[in-house]
Design a protein around this motif. Structure first.
Motif, PDB file in Angstrom:
ATOM      1  N   GLN A   1       1.135   5.084   2.044  1.00 46.25           N
ATOM      2  CA  GLN A   1       0.660   5.889   3.166  1.00 46.25           C
ATOM      3  C   GLN A   1       1.194   7.303   3.016  1.00 46.25           C
ATOM      4  O   GLN A   1       2.396   7.534   3.109  1.00 46.25           O
ATOM      5  N   ASN A   2       0.295   8.245   2.745  1.00 46.33           N
ATOM      6  CA  ASN A   2       0.678   9.645   2.542  1.00 46.33           C
ATOM      7  C   ASN A   2       1.806   9.780   1.536  1.00 46.33           C
ATOM      8  O   ASN A   2       2.760  10.554   1.713  1.00 46.33           O
TER       9      ASN A   2
ATOM     10  N   THR B   1      -0.541   4.231  11.158  1.00 46.52           N
ATOM     11  CA  THR B   1      -1.512   3.187  10.854  1.00 46.52           C
ATOM     12  C   THR B   1      -0.955   1.852  11.341  1.00 46.52           C
ATOM     13  O   THR B   1       0.252   1.693  11.541  1.00 46.52           O
TER      14      THR B   1
ATOM     15  N   ARG C   1       0.848  -1.185   0.000  1.00 44.86           N
ATOM     16  CA  ARG C   1       0.000   0.000   0.000  1.00 44.86           C
ATOM     17  C   ARG C   1       0.885   1.238   0.000  1.00 44.86           C
ATOM     18  O   ARG C   1       2.121   1.133  -0.007  1.00 44.86           O
TER      19      ARG C   1
ATOM     20  N   SER D   1      -6.011   3.366  10.351  1.00 41.66           N
ATOM     21  CA  SER D   1      -5.497   4.594  10.963  1.00 41.66           C
ATOM     22  C   SER D   1      -5.684   4.571  12.473  1.00 41.66           C
ATOM     23  O   SER D   1      -6.680   4.070  12.988  1.00 41.66           O
TER      24      SER D   1
ATOM     25  N   GLY E   1      -2.966  -0.994   7.478  1.00 42.61           N
ATOM     26  CA  GLY E   1      -3.418   0.299   6.983  1.00 42.61           C
ATOM     27  C   GLY E   1      -4.516   0.955   7.782  1.00 42.61           C
ATOM     28  O   GLY E   1      -5.020   2.012   7.384  1.00 42.61           O
TER      29      GLY E   1
ATOM     30  N   THR F   1       4.120   8.299   9.095  1.00 38.95           N
ATOM     31  CA  THR F   1       4.591   9.260   8.099  1.00 38.95           C
ATOM     32  C   THR F   1       4.356  10.672   8.623  1.00 38.95           C
ATOM     33  O   THR F   1       3.534  10.896   9.518  1.00 38.95           O
TER      34      THR F   1
END
Length: 236
Positions: A25-26, A144, A23, A150, A148, A112
């Motif tokens: 993330q940001n 997270t 995935r 949060s 993933g 992140t």
């Protein structure tokens, strides 16, 4: 290559050390170690950031329990190095990414944020010695779970002022800390890194901090009650 990382010398992440991108993330790619019925017994996650002059990786396992943080680490590499051409102060804006492990509880978070580092180049001392200084802050620290999901954001991370070696562009033993909402110190640790690029246009660092895994804020209100009670009088 092909949305994969190869990380060496991490136990239980599979014989080939291959991590597939699972995935983003940001804007930061997050990789997970491969698992089969007989290999990769402990799930690991890694984050990876790269530019033309720098690349950085952080990795940790998500299932260690209950004997400590488990395995993990971080690495930063550069291709070239020179200081910026002028004498002055420079601001570096970039991306922060890391892994966050829980001692004794197990589990892992990927984190992140937005990094802002400042560099004072070749600041002369009174005795003629020429040194430089670096400081910074990481804000918008989002975390997270490995899959993933949060979790509550983390406080800003302050990178305290540290000197760097003008010949190598390396800096070590810089202090790092966060604060809770009341202003008290929450996490503490240190950071180190390198300046990179043909004109010093890049900077990379890795940070190691320790602190509480979760903080729960509880508010309460004190109410004072007055009871007005009629006491009956009984004749003997």
């Amino acid at each position: 290559i092909n949305n994969k990382l190869v990380i060496y010398n991490i136990p239980f992440d599979g014989p080939d050390g291959i991590y597939d991108q699972e995935r983003t993330q940001n804007g930061v790619p997050v990789y997970g170690s491969r698992q089969t019925g007989t290999t990769g017994q402990v799930k690991h996650y890694a984050v990876y950031i790269s530019t033309d002059d720098l690349e950085g990786t952080a990795v940790g396992d998500a299932q260690w329990n209950p004997d400590g943080y488990g395995n993990g680490g971080a690495n930063i590499r550069r291709t070239t190095y020179n200081l910026p051409g002028g004498v002055g102060e420079y601001v570096y804006l970039g991306t922060y990414a890391g892994v966050r492990q829980k001692d004794e509880l197990g589990g892992l978070h990927t984190v992140t944020g937005d990094a802002r580092l400042v560099l004072d180049v070749l600041d002369p001392e009174g005795d003629g010695t020429v040194i430089g200084a670096i400081a910074g802050v990481v804000t918008n620290r989002q975390r997270t779970t490995g899959d993933g999901t949060s979790r509550h954001p983390l406080p800003a991370l302050y990178l305290h002022e540290v000197a760097f070696d003008v010949d190598t562009g390396a800096f070590t033993e810089g202090g790092a800390s966060t604060r809770d909402p009341e202003g008290a110190v929450r996490d503490t640790g240190n950071y180190e890194g390198i300046i990179a690029g043909t004109e010093g246009e890049g900077m990379g660092s890795h940070v190691l901090i320790d602190g509480p895994s979760e903080v729960q804020l509880v508010t309460y209100e004190v109410l004072n009650w007055t009871a007005d009670v009629d006491v009956p009088v009984i004749d003997p």
